[in-house]
Enzyme design. Structure first.
Site, PDB file in Angstrom:
ATOM      1  N   LYS A  16       0.679  -1.096   0.494  1.00 34.18           N
ATOM      2  CA  LYS A  16       0.064  -0.437  -0.237  1.00 34.18           C
ATOM      3  C   LYS A  16       1.035   1.709  -0.218  1.00 34.18           C
ATOM      4  O   LYS A  16       0.465   2.297  -1.156  1.00 34.18           O
ATOM      5  CB  LYS A  16      -0.891  -0.542   1.382  1.00 34.18           C
ATOM      6  CG  LYS A  16      -1.873  -1.059   1.322  1.00 34.18           C
ATOM      7  CD  LYS A  16      -3.107  -0.111   2.314  1.00 34.18           C
ATOM      8  CE  LYS A  16      -3.070   0.006   3.629  1.00 34.18           C
ATOM      9  NZ  LYS A  16      -2.220  -1.843   4.525  1.00 34.18           N
ATOM     10  N   ARG A  91     -10.556   0.916   9.508  1.00 34.17           N
ATOM     11  CA  ARG A  91     -10.325  -0.093   9.407  1.00 34.17           C
ATOM     12  C   ARG A  91     -11.366  -1.019   9.576  1.00 34.17           C
ATOM     13  O   ARG A  91     -11.029  -1.701  10.013  1.00 34.17           O
ATOM     14  CB  ARG A  91      -8.597  -0.636  10.414  1.00 34.17           C
ATOM     15  CG  ARG A  91      -7.895   0.636  10.230  1.00 34.17           C
ATOM     16  CD  ARG A  91      -6.594  -0.316  11.276  1.00 34.17           C
ATOM     17  NE  ARG A  91      -5.451   0.894  11.224  1.00 34.17           N
ATOM     18  CZ  ARG A  91      -4.312   0.354  10.954  1.00 34.17           C
ATOM     19  NH1 ARG A  91      -4.312  -0.840   9.928  1.00 34.17           N
ATOM     20  NH2 ARG A  91      -3.302   0.718  10.345  1.00 34.17           N
ATOM     21  N   ARG A 130      12.080 -12.141   4.495  1.00 37.41           N
ATOM     22  CA  ARG A 130      12.673 -11.281   5.162  1.00 37.41           C
ATOM     23  C   ARG A 130      13.558 -11.344   6.388  1.00 37.41           C
ATOM     24  O   ARG A 130      13.118 -11.994   6.735  1.00 37.41           O
ATOM     25  CB  ARG A 130      11.831 -10.386   5.114  1.00 37.41           C
ATOM     26  CG  ARG A 130      10.658  -9.249   4.180  1.00 37.41           C
ATOM     27  CD  ARG A 130       9.487  -8.144   5.151  1.00 37.41           C
ATOM     28  NE  ARG A 130      10.732  -7.618   6.076  1.00 37.41           N
ATOM     29  CZ  ARG A 130      10.252  -5.715   6.132  1.00 37.41           C
ATOM     30  NH1 ARG A 130       9.996  -5.369   4.383  1.00 37.41           N
ATOM     31  NH2 ARG A 130      10.263  -5.659   6.563  1.00 37.41           N
ATOM     32  N   ARG A 164      13.194 -11.466  12.220  1.00 32.43           N
ATOM     33  CA  ARG A 164      13.038 -10.197  12.773  1.00 32.43           C
ATOM     34  C   ARG A 164      11.241 -10.919  13.521  1.00 32.43           C
ATOM     35  O   ARG A 164      11.191 -11.280  12.366  1.00 32.43           O
ATOM     36  CB  ARG A 164      12.257  -8.782  12.769  1.00 32.43           C
ATOM     37  CG  ARG A 164      13.150  -7.870  12.607  1.00 32.43           C
ATOM     38  CD  ARG A 164      13.063  -6.615  11.842  1.00 32.43           C
ATOM     39  NE  ARG A 164      11.734  -6.942  11.037  1.00 32.43           N
ATOM     40  CZ  ARG A 164      12.007  -5.205  10.678  1.00 32.43           C
ATOM     41  NH1 ARG A 164      11.415  -4.561  10.867  1.00 32.43           N
ATOM     42  NH2 ARG A 164       9.978  -5.724   9.749  1.00 32.43           N
ATOM     43  N   ARG A 175      -1.382 -10.972  12.709  1.00 30.41           N
ATOM     44  CA  ARG A 175      -2.341  -9.737  12.280  1.00 30.41           C
ATOM     45  C   ARG A 175      -3.003 -10.017  10.526  1.00 30.41           C
ATOM     46  O   ARG A 175      -3.532  -9.256  10.375  1.00 30.41           O
ATOM     47  CB  ARG A 175      -0.623  -9.213  11.240  1.00 30.41           C
ATOM     48  CG  ARG A 175       0.419  -9.066  12.665  1.00 30.41           C
ATOM     49  CD  ARG A 175       1.228  -8.253  12.259  1.00 30.41           C
ATOM     50  NE  ARG A 175       0.956  -6.827  10.889  1.00 30.41           N
ATOM     51  CZ  ARG A 175       2.650  -7.066   9.964  1.00 30.41           C
ATOM     52  NH1 ARG A 175       3.052  -7.597   9.732  1.00 30.41           N
ATOM     53  NH2 ARG A 175       2.329  -5.807   9.671  1.00 30.41           N
TER      54      ARG A 175
END
Ligand SMILES: [Zn+2]
Length: 225
Positions: A16, A91, A130, A164, A175
Site C-alpha cells: 500500500k 479499518r 525477509r 525479525r 495479523r
C-alpha cells in the site's frame, strides 16, 4: 469542482505504501497516513496530540473520534482541497461511518475505496522471507526474491542476517486474522455502496500501479462530468 477523495485498503505486505507514493505523484494528492498524522500531532504537542498521548501512555487505543478529528483537520489543509489518499484509516465499519460523517461535515464525500487484494499465502511468502542485517536495519534481503550471496550473511558488511519477530509466520498469520475479521465487513460496506475498486496485488508493483492509475484517472473523468 471535482475531488479525488480516496482510501487505500489492503492487508499488511500488499504494498500500500509504495502504491500510495506513486499515486500521490501521479495525481498530486497528499498521501495521508494516519500513523504519520498521529506521530506528528503528538510530537508537535497539539491539543489532539496531547489527548492521543494520554491514551497511548496508558496503553490504550486512541479513540476513533480523536483520529477522525486529526484527519478532519488534515483534510482542511490546502494541499488536500482537491483530494487525498488516506492510508491506515478506516479499518472497520464504525470508523468508516465516522469518516463519512466527518467528510459530510466538510461538504465532501469519499470518491472510492481502492483495495489491493493479496491471498494470505502470498503475503506470508513475501513477509516471512525477509531477512534483516543485525548491524544495519536498512540492509534488507529476501530469501527468495533478493537473497544475499552467502546464506545468512549481509553482502554489505558481513554481519549476520536475522528474521525479525514481526516477520515470523505465526505473527504474520495472527495479523492477517485481525485484518480479515475487521476489514472484510468494511470491504463489503464499500462494495454495497458501489465504491469499491479491487486490484490484483499478486501482480508486480508496476502492474498494480498501472491498473490503479487507470482506474483513478477514470474516476476523475467521471467526477468532472
Ligand atoms: Zn549489513
Amino acid at each position: 469542482m471535482s475531488e479525488l477523495n480516496l482510501i487505500l485498503l489492503g492487508p499488511p505486505g500488499a504494498g500500500k505504501g509504495t502504491q500510495a507514493d506513486r499515486l500521490s505523484d501521479d495525481f498530486g494528492l497528499p498521501h495521508i497516513s494516519t500513523g504519520d498524522i498521529l506521530r506528528a500531532q503528538v510530537a508537535e504537542g497539539t491539543a489532539l496530540g496531547e489527548q492521543a498521548k494520554s491514551f497511548m501512555s496508558a496503553g490504550k487505543l486512541v479513540p476513533d473520534e480523536l483520529i477522525v478529528g486529526m484527519i478532519t483537520e488534515r483534510l482542511g489543509e490546502g494541499d488536500a482541497r482537491d483530494g487525498f489518499l488516506l492510508d491506515g484509516f478506516p479499518r472497520n465499519e464504525q470508523q468508516a461511518d465516522a469518516l463519512a460523517s466527518a467528510l459530510a461535515g466538510l461538504d465532501r464525500r469519499l470518491t472510492a475505496a481502492l483495495l489491493i487484494d493479496v491471498p494470505d499465502d502470498e503475503l506470508v511468502r513475501r513477509l516471512a522471507g525477509r531477512r534483516v542485517c543485525v548491524k544495519n536495519a536498512s540492509h534488507i534481503y529476501h530469501v527468495e526474491f533478493d537473497p544475499p550471496k552467502h546464506e545468512g550473511v549481509c553482502d554489505q558488511d558481513g554481519a549476520r542476517l536475522i528474521q525479525r519477530d514481526d516477520d515470523k509466520e505465526e505473527t504474520i498469520r495472527r495479523r492477517l486474522e485481525v485484518y480479515h475479521s475487521q476489514t472484510e465487513p468494511l470491504i463489503d460496506h464499500y462494495d454495497r455502496a458501489g465504491m469499491l475498486r479491487r486490484f490484483d496485488g499478486r501482480r508486480s508493483a508496476d502492474e498494480v500501479h498501472v491498473h490503479i492509475r487507470a482506474t483513478v484517472a477514470t474516476l476523475r473523468l467521471e467526477e468532472e462530468l
